[in-house]
Design a protein around this motif. Sequence first.
Motif, PDB file in Angstrom:
ATOM      1  N   ALA A  28      50.052  43.257   6.836  1.00  0.00           N
ATOM      2  CA  ALA A  28      50.772  42.349   7.182  1.00  0.00           C
ATOM      3  C   ALA A  28      52.068  43.078   8.052  1.00  0.00           C
ATOM      4  O   ALA A  28      52.468  42.694   9.261  1.00  0.00           O
ATOM      5  CB  ALA A  28      51.343  41.256   6.195  1.00  0.00           C
ATOM      6  N   ARG A  29      52.673  44.180   7.490  1.00  0.00           N
ATOM      7  CA  ARG A  29      53.803  44.912   7.931  1.00  0.00           C
ATOM      8  C   ARG A  29      53.214  45.616   9.169  1.00  0.00           C
ATOM      9  O   ARG A  29      53.931  45.488  10.321  1.00  0.00           O
ATOM     10  CB  ARG A  29      54.226  46.053   6.988  1.00  0.00           C
ATOM     11  CG  ARG A  29      55.121  45.103   5.821  1.00  0.00           C
ATOM     12  CD  ARG A  29      55.854  46.356   5.275  1.00  0.00           C
ATOM     13  NE  ARG A  29      55.118  47.274   4.319  1.00  0.00           N
ATOM     14  CZ  ARG A  29      54.342  46.995   3.252  1.00  0.00           C
ATOM     15  NH1 ARG A  29      54.696  45.587   2.470  1.00  0.00           N
ATOM     16  NH2 ARG A  29      53.690  47.614   2.610  1.00  0.00           N
ATOM     17  N   ALA A  30      52.047  46.012   9.370  1.00  0.00           N
ATOM     18  CA  ALA A  30      51.505  46.654  10.507  1.00  0.00           C
ATOM     19  C   ALA A  30      51.217  45.754  11.590  1.00  0.00           C
ATOM     20  O   ALA A  30      51.547  45.897  12.700  1.00  0.00           O
ATOM     21  CB  ALA A  30      50.339  47.431   9.939  1.00  0.00           C
ATOM     22  N   LYS A  36      55.828  43.076  17.370  1.00  0.00           N
ATOM     23  CA  LYS A  36      56.938  43.332  17.980  1.00  0.00           C
ATOM     24  C   LYS A  36      56.866  44.678  19.099  1.00  0.00           C
ATOM     25  O   LYS A  36      57.864  44.835  19.550  1.00  0.00           O
ATOM     26  CB  LYS A  36      57.748  43.949  16.821  1.00  0.00           C
ATOM     27  CG  LYS A  36      58.335  42.615  16.014  1.00  0.00           C
ATOM     28  CD  LYS A  36      59.224  43.072  14.961  1.00  0.00           C
ATOM     29  CE  LYS A  36      59.686  41.764  14.227  1.00  0.00           C
ATOM     30  NZ  LYS A  36      60.893  42.158  13.125  1.00  0.00           N
ATOM     31  N   GLN A  37      55.780  45.190  19.195  1.00  0.00           N
ATOM     32  CA  GLN A  37      55.765  46.144  20.200  1.00  0.00           C
ATOM     33  C   GLN A  37      55.938  45.502  21.591  1.00  0.00           C
ATOM     34  O   GLN A  37      56.228  46.262  22.720  1.00  0.00           O
ATOM     35  CB  GLN A  37      54.371  47.153  20.272  1.00  0.00           C
ATOM     36  CG  GLN A  37      54.500  47.945  19.020  1.00  0.00           C
ATOM     37  CD  GLN A  37      53.328  48.855  19.011  1.00  0.00           C
ATOM     38  OE1 GLN A  37      52.360  48.942  19.782  1.00  0.00           O
ATOM     39  NE2 GLN A  37      53.168  49.795  17.778  1.00  0.00           N
ATOM     40  N   THR A  38      55.463  44.343  21.545  1.00  0.00           N
ATOM     41  CA  THR A  38      55.822  43.441  23.030  1.00  0.00           C
ATOM     42  C   THR A  38      57.319  43.176  22.796  1.00  0.00           C
ATOM     43  O   THR A  38      57.597  42.452  22.123  1.00  0.00           O
ATOM     44  CB  THR A  38      54.944  42.391  22.945  1.00  0.00           C
ATOM     45  OG1 THR A  38      53.580  42.582  22.988  1.00  0.00           O
ATOM     46  CG2 THR A  38      55.213  41.485  24.142  1.00  0.00           C
ATOM     47  N   LYS A  39      57.959  43.562  23.912  1.00  0.00           N
ATOM     48  CA  LYS A  39      59.235  43.366  23.869  1.00  0.00           C
ATOM     49  C   LYS A  39      59.952  42.063  23.649  1.00  0.00           C
ATOM     50  O   LYS A  39      60.808  41.649  22.985  1.00  0.00           O
ATOM     51  CB  LYS A  39      59.956  44.049  25.479  1.00  0.00           C
ATOM     52  CG  LYS A  39      61.370  43.799  25.350  1.00  0.00           C
ATOM     53  CD  LYS A  39      61.992  44.374  26.822  1.00  0.00           C
ATOM     54  CE  LYS A  39      63.421  44.686  27.036  1.00  0.00           C
ATOM     55  NZ  LYS A  39      63.847  45.007  28.388  1.00  0.00           N
ATOM     56  N   LYS A  40      59.021  41.245  24.287  1.00  0.00           N
ATOM     57  CA  LYS A  40      59.397  39.521  24.069  1.00  0.00           C
ATOM     58  C   LYS A  40      59.356  39.178  22.559  1.00  0.00           C
ATOM     59  O   LYS A  40      60.570  38.435  22.080  1.00  0.00           O
ATOM     60  CB  LYS A  40      58.506  38.696  24.851  1.00  0.00           C
ATOM     61  CG  LYS A  40      58.548  37.053  24.952  1.00  0.00           C
ATOM     62  CD  LYS A  40      57.761  36.392  25.485  1.00  0.00           C
ATOM     63  CE  LYS A  40      57.965  35.004  25.463  1.00  0.00           C
ATOM     64  NZ  LYS A  40      56.928  34.244  26.315  1.00  0.00           N
TER      65      LYS A  40
END
Length: 117
Positions: A28-30, A36-40
């Motif tokens: 889940a954390r991964a 969140k690697q997508t800036k938006k």
Amino acid sequence: MLILDNIISDRGSKYAVSGGPCRSAAEARAFIDELKQTKKFAKATHNSWGLVCADGPLKNDDGESGAGAIILRMLERETLSDHIVVVTRWYGGKHLGGDRFRHVTDAVRTYLDALKP
């Protein structure tokens, strides 16, 4: 990972829902880190999530009090396990009050409908 973006808009707040296979708290954390690697999504106000897995029922409100519990309850009702669902909100400047719970519910329902063949 399935992402349904811009599904709800209310008083400036915008919602998205995403999810995918997930079997543990570590996964889940991964998943959240990958989202969140997508800036938006990294700039979102809240990324609330729920997951039913071998580690038990897991949830995180991410500051949107009660949202994780709503997601979790809907996953349990659908008997969907080993699958994380994340409801993302970008705050639009006006408080939504109880409507935010309806939006979380609608977002999860939209996601669950998208999974059906």
